[in-house]
Design a protein around this motif. Structure first.
Motif, short mmCIF file in Angstrom:
data_model
loop_
_atom_site.label_atom_id
_atom_site.label_comp_id
_atom_site.label_asym_id
_atom_site.label_seq_id
_atom_site.Cartn_x
_atom_site.Cartn_y
_atom_site.Cartn_z
N ALA A 8 0.83 -1.21 0.00
CA ALA A 8 0.00 0.00 0.00
C ALA A 8 0.87 1.26 0.00
O ALA A 8 0.55 2.24 -0.69
N GLU A 9 1.96 1.26 0.76
CA GLU A 9 2.86 2.41 0.79
C GLU A 9 3.53 2.61 -0.58
O GLU A 9 3.63 3.74 -1.06
N GLU A 11 2.35 1.62 -3.49
CA GLU A 11 1.34 2.06 -4.45
C GLU A 11 0.99 3.53 -4.26
O GLU A 11 0.77 4.25 -5.24
N ALA A 12 0.94 3.99 -3.01
CA ALA A 12 0.65 5.41 -2.74
C ALA A 12 1.78 6.28 -3.30
O ALA A 12 1.51 7.34 -3.90
N TRP A 13 3.03 5.85 -3.12
CA TRP A 13 4.17 6.58 -3.66
C TRP A 13 4.07 6.65 -5.19
O TRP A 13 4.25 7.71 -5.78
N LYS A 14 3.76 5.53 -5.80
CA LYS A 14 3.63 5.49 -7.26
C LYS A 14 2.55 6.44 -7.76
O LYS A 14 2.73 7.14 -8.77
N ARG A 15 1.41 6.48 -7.06
CA ARG A 15 0.32 7.38 -7.46
C ARG A 15 0.77 8.84 -7.40
O ARG A 15 0.49 9.63 -8.31
N LYS A 16 1.45 9.19 -6.32
CA LYS A 16 1.92 10.57 -6.17
C LYS A 16 2.92 10.92 -7.25
O LYS A 16 2.85 12.00 -7.86
N VAL A 17 3.87 10.04 -7.49
CA VAL A 17 4.89 10.29 -8.52
C VAL A 17 4.23 10.45 -9.88
O VAL A 17 4.51 11.40 -10.62
N LEU A 25 9.88 7.90 -0.39
CA LEU A 25 9.69 6.51 0.04
C LEU A 25 11.03 6.00 0.55
O LEU A 25 11.98 5.82 -0.22
N THR A 26 11.11 5.77 1.84
CA THR A 26 12.32 5.23 2.45
C THR A 26 12.12 3.75 2.67
O THR A 26 11.03 3.31 3.05
N HIS A 27 13.17 2.98 2.43
CA HIS A 27 13.10 1.54 2.68
C HIS A 27 14.50 1.02 3.01
O HIS A 27 15.51 1.67 2.76
N TYR A 28 14.50 -0.16 3.61
CA TYR A 28 15.78 -0.82 3.87
C TYR A 28 16.36 -1.26 2.55
O TYR A 28 15.64 -1.58 1.60
N TRP A 29 17.70 -1.32 2.52
CA TRP A 29 18.37 -1.52 1.25
C TRP A 29 19.73 -2.11 1.50
O TRP A 29 20.40 -1.78 2.49
N TYR A 30 20.17 -2.98 0.62
CA TYR A 30 21.51 -3.51 0.69
C TYR A 30 22.20 -3.33 -0.65
O TYR A 30 21.69 -3.76 -1.69
N GLU A 31 23.33 -2.68 -0.59
CA GLU A 31 24.14 -2.49 -1.80
C GLU A 31 25.60 -2.57 -1.36
O GLU A 31 26.08 -1.71 -0.61
N PRO A 32 26.31 -3.61 -1.78
CA PRO A 32 27.69 -3.81 -1.33
C PRO A 32 28.63 -2.64 -1.66
O PRO A 32 29.64 -2.47 -0.99
N ARG A 33 28.27 -1.82 -2.64
CA ARG A 33 29.12 -0.65 -2.95
C ARG A 33 29.09 0.41 -1.86
O ARG A 33 29.93 1.30 -1.84
N PHE A 34 28.08 0.32 -0.95
CA PHE A 34 27.92 1.32 0.09
C PHE A 34 27.88 0.66 1.46
O PHE A 34 26.82 0.56 2.09
N PRO A 35 29.02 0.18 1.95
CA PRO A 35 29.03 -0.49 3.25
C PRO A 35 28.57 0.46 4.37
O PRO A 35 28.90 1.64 4.37
N GLY A 36 27.77 -0.08 5.27
CA GLY A 36 27.27 0.72 6.39
C GLY A 36 26.00 1.49 6.08
O GLY A 36 25.40 2.07 6.98
#
Length: 100
Positions: A8-9, A11-17, A25-36
């Motif tokens: 739902a969050e 989809e709400a972000w998509k509607r606004k955009v 829209l903040t979310h957890y994320w993992y990208e090895p190029r950015f440790p920490g």
């Protein structure tokens, strides 16, 4: 891959955009190029001129806008992410993801 947001969050972000609003829209994320770094905020707006103006307002380079239609966005991480979320009053996202 995004973690920590509901459908739902998202989809709400998509509607606004899609509607030309600047949306966060903040979310957890993992990208090895950015440790920490374990969160990212996607600042989206379907109006690319408006999104570019938003970037310049915060001293960010609009060249880094991901022009992925129909949801163009700019990725915020690290100290700049926290700074801008505070300035924009995104308190719920700051608290929820331990950024406050």
């Amino acid at each position: 891959m995004a973690f920590g947001v509901t459908r739902a969050e998202l989809e709400a972000w998509k509607r606004k955009v899609a509607g030309g609003e600047v949306a966060y829209l903040t979310h957890y994320w993992y990208e090895p190029r950015f440790p920490g770094v374990n969160t990212v905020t996607k600042v989206g707006c379907g109006d690319l001129d408006r999104l570019a103006d938003w970037c310049m307002r915060f001293g960010l380079n609009p060249a880094y806008i991901h022009e992925r239609r129909p949801y163009p966005h700019f990725d915020l991480i690290g100290a700049k992410q926290i700074e801008i979320l505070r300035l924009e009053g995104q308190w719920e996202q700051l608290k929820r993801f331990g950024l406050a």
